[in-house]
Design a protein around this motif. Structure first.
Motif, PDB file in Angstrom:
ATOM      1  N   ASP A 213      -0.712  -0.997 -10.208  1.00  0.00           N
ATOM      2  CA  ASP A 213      -1.642   0.094 -10.444  1.00  0.00           C
ATOM      3  C   ASP A 213      -1.631   0.448 -11.917  1.00  0.00           C
ATOM      4  O   ASP A 213      -0.564   0.543 -12.528  1.00  0.00           O
ATOM      5  CB  ASP A 213      -1.264   1.323  -9.620  1.00  0.00           C
ATOM      6  CG  ASP A 213      -1.319   1.058  -8.133  1.00  0.00           C
ATOM      7  OD1 ASP A 213      -2.188   0.277  -7.713  1.00  0.00           O
ATOM      8  OD2 ASP A 213      -0.507   1.627  -7.402  1.00  0.00           O
TER       9      ASP A 213
ATOM     10  N   CYS B   7       2.125   1.901  -3.387  1.00  0.00           N
ATOM     11  CA  CYS B   7       1.119   2.572  -4.238  1.00  0.00           C
ATOM     12  C   CYS B   7       1.257   4.081  -4.130  1.00  0.00           C
ATOM     13  O   CYS B   7       1.208   4.794  -5.132  1.00  0.00           O
ATOM     14  CB  CYS B   7      -0.296   2.196  -3.809  1.00  0.00           C
ATOM     15  SG  CYS B   7      -0.829   0.585  -4.289  1.00  0.00           S
TER      16      CYS B   7
ATOM     17  N   ILE C 212      -6.148   6.989 -11.488  1.00  0.00           N
ATOM     18  CA  ILE C 212      -6.029   5.536 -11.378  1.00  0.00           C
ATOM     19  C   ILE C 212      -7.227   4.828 -12.022  1.00  0.00           C
ATOM     20  O   ILE C 212      -8.357   5.233 -11.863  1.00  0.00           O
ATOM     21  CB  ILE C 212      -5.833   5.096  -9.916  1.00  0.00           C
ATOM     22  CG1 ILE C 212      -5.207   3.716  -9.865  1.00  0.00           C
ATOM     23  CG2 ILE C 212      -7.135   5.121  -9.147  1.00  0.00           C
ATOM     24  CD1 ILE C 212      -4.528   3.413  -8.558  1.00  0.00           C
TER      25      ILE C 212
ATOM     26  N   SER D 147       2.211  -4.445  -5.648  1.00  0.00           N
ATOM     27  CA  SER D 147       1.091  -3.607  -6.037  1.00  0.00           C
ATOM     28  C   SER D 147       1.162  -3.367  -7.541  1.00  0.00           C
ATOM     29  O   SER D 147       2.230  -3.061  -8.069  1.00  0.00           O
ATOM     30  CB  SER D 147       1.167  -2.270  -5.296  1.00  0.00           C
ATOM     31  OG  SER D 147       0.219  -1.379  -5.822  1.00  0.00           O
TER      32      SER D 147
ATOM     33  N   SER E  82      -6.294  -0.820  -9.160  1.00  0.00           N
ATOM     34  CA  SER E  82      -5.208  -1.056  -8.211  1.00  0.00           C
ATOM     35  C   SER E  82      -5.413  -2.430  -7.598  1.00  0.00           C
ATOM     36  O   SER E  82      -6.508  -2.749  -7.136  1.00  0.00           O
ATOM     37  CB  SER E  82      -5.219   0.011  -7.118  1.00  0.00           C
ATOM     38  OG  SER E  82      -4.174  -0.223  -6.194  1.00  0.00           O
TER      39      SER E  82
ATOM     40  N   HIS F 278       0.837  -1.203   0.000  1.00  0.00           N
ATOM     41  CA  HIS F 278       0.000   0.000   0.000  1.00  0.00           C
ATOM     42  C   HIS F 278       0.874   1.256   0.000  1.00  0.00           C
ATOM     43  O   HIS F 278       0.604   2.225  -0.711  1.00  0.00           O
ATOM     44  CB  HIS F 278      -0.935  -0.017   1.209  1.00  0.00           C
ATOM     45  CG  HIS F 278      -1.888   1.122   1.247  1.00  0.00           C
ATOM     46  ND1 HIS F 278      -2.202   1.758   2.406  1.00  0.00           N
ATOM     47  CD2 HIS F 278      -2.586   1.752   0.272  1.00  0.00           C
ATOM     48  CE1 HIS F 278      -3.049   2.745   2.150  1.00  0.00           C
ATOM     49  NE2 HIS F 278      -3.287   2.757   0.860  1.00  0.00           N
TER      50      HIS F 278
ATOM     51  N   ASP G 118      -4.790   9.692  -7.160  1.00  0.00           N
ATOM     52  CA  ASP G 118      -5.427   8.454  -7.620  1.00  0.00           C
ATOM     53  C   ASP G 118      -6.844   8.689  -8.101  1.00  0.00           C
ATOM     54  O   ASP G 118      -7.286   8.078  -9.065  1.00  0.00           O
ATOM     55  CB  ASP G 118      -5.438   7.400  -6.515  1.00  0.00           C
ATOM     56  CG  ASP G 118      -4.059   6.828  -6.249  1.00  0.00           C
ATOM     57  OD1 ASP G 118      -3.133   7.138  -7.027  1.00  0.00           O
ATOM     58  OD2 ASP G 118      -3.918   6.075  -5.284  1.00  0.00           O
TER      59      ASP G 118
ATOM     60  N   TYR H 259      -2.834   3.353 -14.588  1.00  0.00           N
ATOM     61  CA  TYR H 259      -3.276   4.740 -14.693  1.00  0.00           C
ATOM     62  C   TYR H 259      -3.750   5.034 -16.109  1.00  0.00           C
ATOM     63  O   TYR H 259      -3.206   4.513 -17.070  1.00  0.00           O
ATOM     64  CB  TYR H 259      -2.130   5.700 -14.346  1.00  0.00           C
ATOM     65  CG  TYR H 259      -1.742   5.668 -12.896  1.00  0.00           C
ATOM     66  CD1 TYR H 259      -2.314   6.564 -12.012  1.00  0.00           C
ATOM     67  CD2 TYR H 259      -0.839   4.741 -12.415  1.00  0.00           C
ATOM     68  CE1 TYR H 259      -1.981   6.544 -10.669  1.00  0.00           C
ATOM     69  CE2 TYR H 259      -0.503   4.708 -11.070  1.00  0.00           C
ATOM     70  CZ  TYR H 259      -1.077   5.615 -10.208  1.00  0.00           C
ATOM     71  OH  TYR H 259      -0.751   5.579  -8.892  1.00  0.00           O
TER      72      TYR H 259
END
Length: 116
Positions: free
Chosen positions: A71, A31, A59, A69, A62, A28, A55, A73
């Protein structure tokens, strides 16, 4: 028989595997490091805690797993109009250097870590 959920205001106890929780916590944090805050040139809306909500603007998805992690975008024209500069990503080594410097700063600050 399915147990009923706890009533509002009822105290409960939850035991969580410490190693698993530490892995999720690390991912986390990653992130947030990877949110690419340095790529923004204009003010952005803030979240409930008053922090920039990068985010919320960018984002797409996720997935947080222990120590990992991923993610995704969306970086399109509308995001660039809101102040995201894609040239910040042209040099991945420089991005990694900035992220590592921020992480070192956070670690060096010695702030308390807690969950409420």
């Amino acid at each position: 028989m399915t147990p009923s959920p706890p009533a509002v205001g009822e105290h409960i106890r939850v035991d969580v595997d410490q190693d698993h929780r530490a892995g999720l916590s690390a991912a986390h944090t990653a992130c947030h490091l990877a949110a690419l805050a340095a790529a923004w040139t204009k003010p952005v809306p803030t979240d409930a805690l008053g922090n920039p909500a990068f985010d919320a603007l960018a984002i797409q998805s996720s997935r947080i797993q222990p120590y990992r992690s991923v993610d995704t975008y969306r970086i399109g024209k509308s995001l660039r109009r809101k102040g995201f500069t894609t040239t910040t990503l042209d040099d991945p080594s420089a991005v990694a250097e900035r992220v590592n410097a921020q992480l070192a700063h956070w670690i060096g600050a010695g702030g308390a870590v807690r969950i409420e």
